[in-house]
Design an enzyme around this catalytic site. Sequence first.
Site, PDB file in Angstrom:
ATOM      1  N   LYS A 137       4.224  13.579  11.931  1.00  0.00           N
ATOM      2  CA  LYS A 137       5.334  13.513  10.991  1.00  0.00           C
ATOM      3  C   LYS A 137       4.858  12.882   9.688  1.00  0.00           C
ATOM      4  CE  LYS A 137       9.341  11.030   9.632  1.00  0.00           C
ATOM      5  NZ  LYS A 137       8.816  11.228   8.319  1.00  0.00           N
ATOM      6  N   GLU A 151       0.238  -0.412  12.017  1.00  0.00           N
ATOM      7  CA  GLU A 151      -0.273  -1.113  10.840  1.00  0.00           C
ATOM      8  C   GLU A 151       0.929  -1.370   9.956  1.00  0.00           C
ATOM      9  OE1 GLU A 151      -0.783  -2.096   7.468  1.00  0.00           O
ATOM     10  OE2 GLU A 151      -1.744  -0.186   7.009  1.00  0.00           O
ATOM     11  N   CYS A 187      -0.799  -1.676   1.318  1.00  0.00           N
ATOM     12  CA  CYS A 187      -0.575  -2.744   2.283  1.00  0.00           C
ATOM     13  C   CYS A 187      -1.601  -3.855   2.182  1.00  0.00           C
ATOM     14  CB  CYS A 187      -0.571  -2.157   3.696  1.00  0.00           C
ATOM     15  SG  CYS A 187      -2.044  -1.186   4.074  1.00  0.00           S
ATOM     16  N   GLU A 198       6.437  -9.071   1.244  1.00  0.00           N
ATOM     17  CA  GLU A 198       5.608  -7.971   0.748  1.00  0.00           C
ATOM     18  C   GLU A 198       6.421  -7.208  -0.291  1.00  0.00           C
ATOM     19  OE1 GLU A 198       2.588  -4.622   2.488  1.00  0.00           O
ATOM     20  OE2 GLU A 198       4.523  -4.809   3.476  1.00  0.00           O
TER      21      GLU A 198
END
Length: 502
Positions: A192, A267, A302, A402
């Site tokens: 996906k 992750e 990230c 973040e």
Amino acid sequence: MSLTVQKHRERIGLPDGSLLVDGERRQARSGRTWTHRHPATQEEIGTFPVAGAEDVDDAVRAARRAFDEGEWPGLPVGRRARLLHRYAESLREHAEELRGLQALDNGVPLSFGTVYAGSVDVAADVFDHHAGWIDKAGGETLPPYQGGDHLAMTLREPIGVVAAILPWNAPFLLFAQKVAPALAAGCTVVLKPSEHATFSVLRMVELLVEAGLPGGALNVVTGTGETTGEALITHPAVDKVSFTGSREVGRRIVEASAPTFKRVSLELGGKSPALVFPDADAGMAGMTAMGMVTLGLSGQACVAHTRALVHRDVYDEFLGAAELIAASVTYGDPFDPGVLSSPLINERQLERVLDLVGRAERDGARLVTGGVRADGELAAGNFVTPAIFADVDNGMEIARQEVFGPVLSVVPFTDEDEAVRLANDTEYGLGAGVFTADAARAFRVARKLRAGTVGINGFQVEPHLPFGGYKQSGLGREGGRSAYEAYTELKSVLLPLTDELM
């Protein structure tokens, strides 16, 4: 004159925006579609199906048949390796086309598409690397622990059907990091892509099919996370889920894996520190850290070093160099070679970043530059000017959340122990950087940091190194032998060599 990317869309064209199930192209049973809008201009780029639960079920069943009855898992290892090597060369041959599709997908400029970490080359190298493990990563033969005449051995076997769920920010690398080890190990895959970076991934899939991958070995379901992704992670016939994205979705995947004990690789982002010591080249450190936060992906990476922990003796020098980088960042048409960075991926992320910038100012952080929405020709896009916050306390929200935008938080420190304590004082543990001229200090500090990857006086991507995080940055690793083995089950076999009972 308004910014437009339509002329590039007409020149490049788009791959077939369809589902791929058991080697056949099709639309969603519901007829639902997603219209992708370009983040730099809000122009409509193309549409593709939103796969519902029935479509996902069809794709998983196709992958299950391909694994249980098809040729891919049992294909001789030499043929499997040659196919993946052949595909790697095909990626390199189509690099320019794929970079253009990525620019249409997520607005990442062509200039960043030639930087190794964001390039097609890194994806090709990942496929080459994992193809090389196919005939090498076997089991072991062990001596009988209790004596006797028998053989003890281990076998590595493919784990089964893999659900691979990609983010939008690095489609080349992350497609390769998930699909390459899964196929190399003999698994079958239901993929996906992100709804914000679908067309570049669909073209990568087309090239893999053209390279000779059997039908059903790789199936593709497009759509949103809420609909398509949820149906995929909860499907009982999926043996493993590999996901890169937010912690919130990662937690949902862990919950969804519980009923059938799916294997999971996650992750989940980071708040990575760059530790700048007084003997470092502070100017280079400032340019490096700010470059990671602003250039190319506009901080939407990230592992970007979004927290700079800087010794007080070189604090001003670091800030000055970071400001120079912030002032040099250019935005606009991603096909313009002079454009160095991208828009934020959608309006929701734009609003989130601007909100975090405002809250940081209210918390007392000093905004040195940037942090506002771009205007003029860029007003229709999701552009935020690079922001630097100085005098940040490590307990502030801006130092802990973040941001996923072009925002650098600079935190002062006095000595090595304080720097390490501040660096590890986070829920994340994905990456870190150490800037120093002292090799002993570099290694000493790297050993103390709770992070999956530590760069010393720089940072780069290597296809053969494991990549992943400590703490809430995820589970497992991508890259290297450990990634290949994560798509296998380990089986122990005992074989008597006499007629006597063991």
